[in-house]
Every structure is written in C-alpha cells, then in structure tokens.
Design an enzyme around this catalytic site. Structure first.
Site: not given
Length: 434
Positions: A73, A147, A171
C-alpha cells in the site's frame, strides 16, 4: 495460485521469480482499468527478479519469501519508490523504507509495485479524486473499498501474490470482503508500523491481504518477526452478537449470514448468542481518529490545504477543532468499550459477524439502504469493523457467500494477542465454506 502454492513451485524448480513477476505484470496490464497500482517500474522489477532467479539457480535463498512478487500500500515507504499516500498535500517526513517492508524484503520478497489507496487512508470507499477510483475486481462499476482498495484488487486479480495493507477502522477487512480475498488485522502492535505514514497512531494496524488464510498466517509471522502458533479448537464455539447487528445489515447479507448460522451446527460448531453493547463506539472512534490524524497532517493542513480533497480536508479540519479534553474523553470511553468486548468474548472461541452490511456499492454511492433505513455510506460500512480496530483485537475477514453476484465477507474476532486462535478458526471456516 496462492502464495504458498507459488512458493512450492519455486522450491521444486517448476517456476522462477522472473516467470512469477512476468505473470503479475501481464495481469497488471490486462486489468489496468481497475487502477490498483500507484507505482510500478517494470524494468527495475525485472532486474531484481532476474537477480532472485539467478540466486535460486545457485541454490541461494534470502528467506522464506524468496522470489515471490508482492505489492505494498502506498503509505509504506519502499526504497527506490515514491510514497504519495493518494494525496497532493505534502507528507510529514518519512524514512527511506518502512520496517514492515524491510521484513518482507529480508525474507526474500520482491516488492514490485505500490497500490492505490483512499487519500491518506482516511476513508473506506477507495474513491480518490487525485488518483481516480480503485475499481472492484469482480465488477468495475462498483467500489473496491478502502483504504487498502488497491491491495485487495491486486490480490484478487493476481497482480502479485499478496499485499501489505493497513487497517485503522476496517481498511484491510472491508476491501478484502468487497473483492473476495482474505484480510487479516492482527492485534494492535503485532506488526510494526515504524516508518509508515500514520493516520491514527493508537488505532493503526499493519497486516496482509492474501488469497487464503494460510497465506495470511505465513505473512503475519514474517511481518511480526515471530512465530504465531495456530491453536484453535476442533469444534469452535462462535459468539454471535445479534444485538449489535440489529438494523445494521442489508437484507441480502442478513439472509446469507442466517443461512451460515443454521449450517454451522451441522459442521460441529456451536453457535451462541452474545451481547455486544458498544453504544457510542462510532462517535468515540471518529473523535479519536480525527484528532490524531489532524495532528499528523497539521502542517500541511495549514500551509497547503488545497492539497487535500474537500472531503478529507473537512474531516481533518474537524479533527483540528477537537480539544485535548475531547481526545482524553474519547480515550477513557474506549477503555469502557474494551471491557464490554472482553465480556462478550468470555465463554466463546471467537465472535462471528459479517464484515460488510451489503455487497460493494456502485461507485459514487453516498447513502445505502439497511434494514433500519437509509444510512450514510461511512456509518453503514465502518460500524461493523471499527470496534475491533479501536479496541486493538485480532480480526480476520474471509469470503463466505455471494449476494447480487458479489462476494461478501465474514469477520472472525478474538481476544487481544490471540492471533493464532483467530487464524486457526479462520482456516477451519475456510476449509468448510469452500
């Protein structure tokens, strides 16, 4: 192919790190419309894959992940790659590489790309005005979740074998559930976030997104730098918090979950109703996370507010307006909620509940329909996952059904530090749900 299958093929000489990377790159091209990747340098990735291939031919291995292509990420700094965290605002100073990334590399992993994310990790849709929306792996007209949306989509579509994500309120678990993969949020502090861009230091967790529970367990041990024995019961007792779920599911997910509960006794599991009275958790979480996030981004918020999208800027400004007393009150209220969760977990092996109230909504959805009526998107989705980030306990999301043709995920939640138990029970469920 999952991570451990690929590892076996490498070890038996049936594939090479370069071949695995080429497959990941081909899939990245084929699914470029999903917008999963934030950064990719193909030439550099091939050079590293070639080095790893040559080492393997000579009988040298760097570690248990030698030559396996993974993504991270875009809030984890990776040496030689930019870190933008999905924003145009300047970020606070970050090191060259996050500790968790270093652990994966030391184990021999090939981190070949960064994945797109909700701006500064403050959101759960995966839609981002600066980088474009990450699109669902199954249906590109729907949300990928956030996210860690890019990570979940990459794993689902075979753009790498697994991904490193983070979870502050759901997330890892929400995108995993939306895209039909496994996401594990370990106990708070189990995986170091040193060097990563924080959102809420007291609530952030690092963890893997993978194809299977066994892959998630394998990666968590490497990320944590310690053994996590899989110690779970042969016939688990599941606590189901029906009071907590009241009015919080959509009709389709409710039906699928009820069907699962009816099937579990036939699989030699016990289902027990437990009370989980977490009134106020949503408000406590929102206060606490926004207060901490606003202090992390305070300089950029004051000097370059235009670098944040309007929605994220508004949430950060709301956090900046909170006082230290507001924050301390939220911390105290969290402790009261923690005791309620401890009580709910007594006498059961794990809590069992859906990871999402509805299948992934269409892109742009701002409100959704639950049993209790229309709710804002954020409240509807994050309410099911945030208590377990707020309270720091291990929580696993794995696929369990399809609703409207879309995957929906199940959460397994255990007591603090019982990560091995949660993963063992997740593996038990995965084997039977297949």
């Amino acid at each position: 192919m999952d991570l451990l299958e690929a590892k076996h093929l490498l070890e038996t000489g049936k594939t090479t790190p370069l071949a695995l990377l080429e497959e990941a790159l081909e899939r990245a091209k084929a699914y470029a419309d999903r917008n999963a990747l934030a950064y990719l340098d193909e030439e550099r990735a091939r050079e590293e894959a070639l080095r790893l291939t040559e080492e393997l031919k000579r009988g040298q291995t760097r570690g248990p992940l030698h030559g396996l292509p993974l993504t991270a990420k875009d809030l984890f700094p990776v040496k030689g790659m930019p870190t933008r965290a999905g924003t145009r605002a300047p970020l606070p100073p970050l090191p060259e590489e996050a500790l968790a990334v270093g652990r994966l590399k030391e184990a021999g992993a090939l981190i070949f790309a960064k994945t797109n994310m909700h701006e500064v990790a403050l959101g759960i849709t995966g839609e981002n005005p600066w980088t474009g929306p990450v699109r669902n792996a199954v249906d590109p007209t729907r949300q990928a979740g956030g996210s860690s949306g890019g990570s979940a989509v990459a794993v689902a579509l075979g753009i790498g074998l697994a991904s490193l994500g983070s979870d502050t309120g759901g997330s890892i678990r929400i995108p995993a559930a939306f895209n039909g993969v496994v996401g594990f949020k370990p106990s708070y502090g189990r995986v170091s976030l040193e060097g990563a861009l924080p959102l809420s230091r007291s609530t952030d967790h690092g963890g893997p997104l993978a194809k299977t529970v066994r892959d998630a367990h394998f990666l968590t041990e490497i990320l944590a730098g310690e053994s996590i024995p899989l110690e779970g019961p042969q016939n688990p007792t599941f606590g189901v918090p029906l009071d907590f779920l009241e009015g919080r599911l959509g009709v389709g997910v409710r039906k699928a979950f009820t069907r699962l509960l009816e099937d579990l006794p036939g699989l030699r599991a016990t289902v027990k109703e437990v009370s989980l009275p977490l009134e106020g958790a949503y408000e406590v979480y929102t206060r606490l996370v926004r207060y901490e996030a606003a202090r992390i981004h305070e300089k950029a918020l004051k000097e370059h507010p235009e670098g944040f999208s309007p929605q994220v800027r508004e949430a950060l400004l709301a956090g900046l307006a909170l006082t230290e007393k507001d924050y301390r009150d939220a911390v105290a209220e969290r402790e009261v909620l923690r005791l309620k969760l401890v009580k709910a977990l007594r006498g059961v092996d794990a809590l069992l509940l859906p990871a999402q109230p509805l299948p992934a909504p269409p892109l742009g959805a701002e409100e959704v329909e639950l049993e209790s009526g229309r709710k804002s998107h954020r409240e509807a989705f994050i309410t099911l996952t945030l208590p377990f980030s707020l309270l720091g306990v291990p929580a696993l999301a794995l696929p369990f059904a399809k609703v409207e043709g879309m995957p929906v995920g199940l959460q397994v939640v255990g007591p603090y530090a019982e990560d091995g138990r949660v993963l063992a029970i997740g593996g038990w469920l995965e084997a039977r749900l297949r």
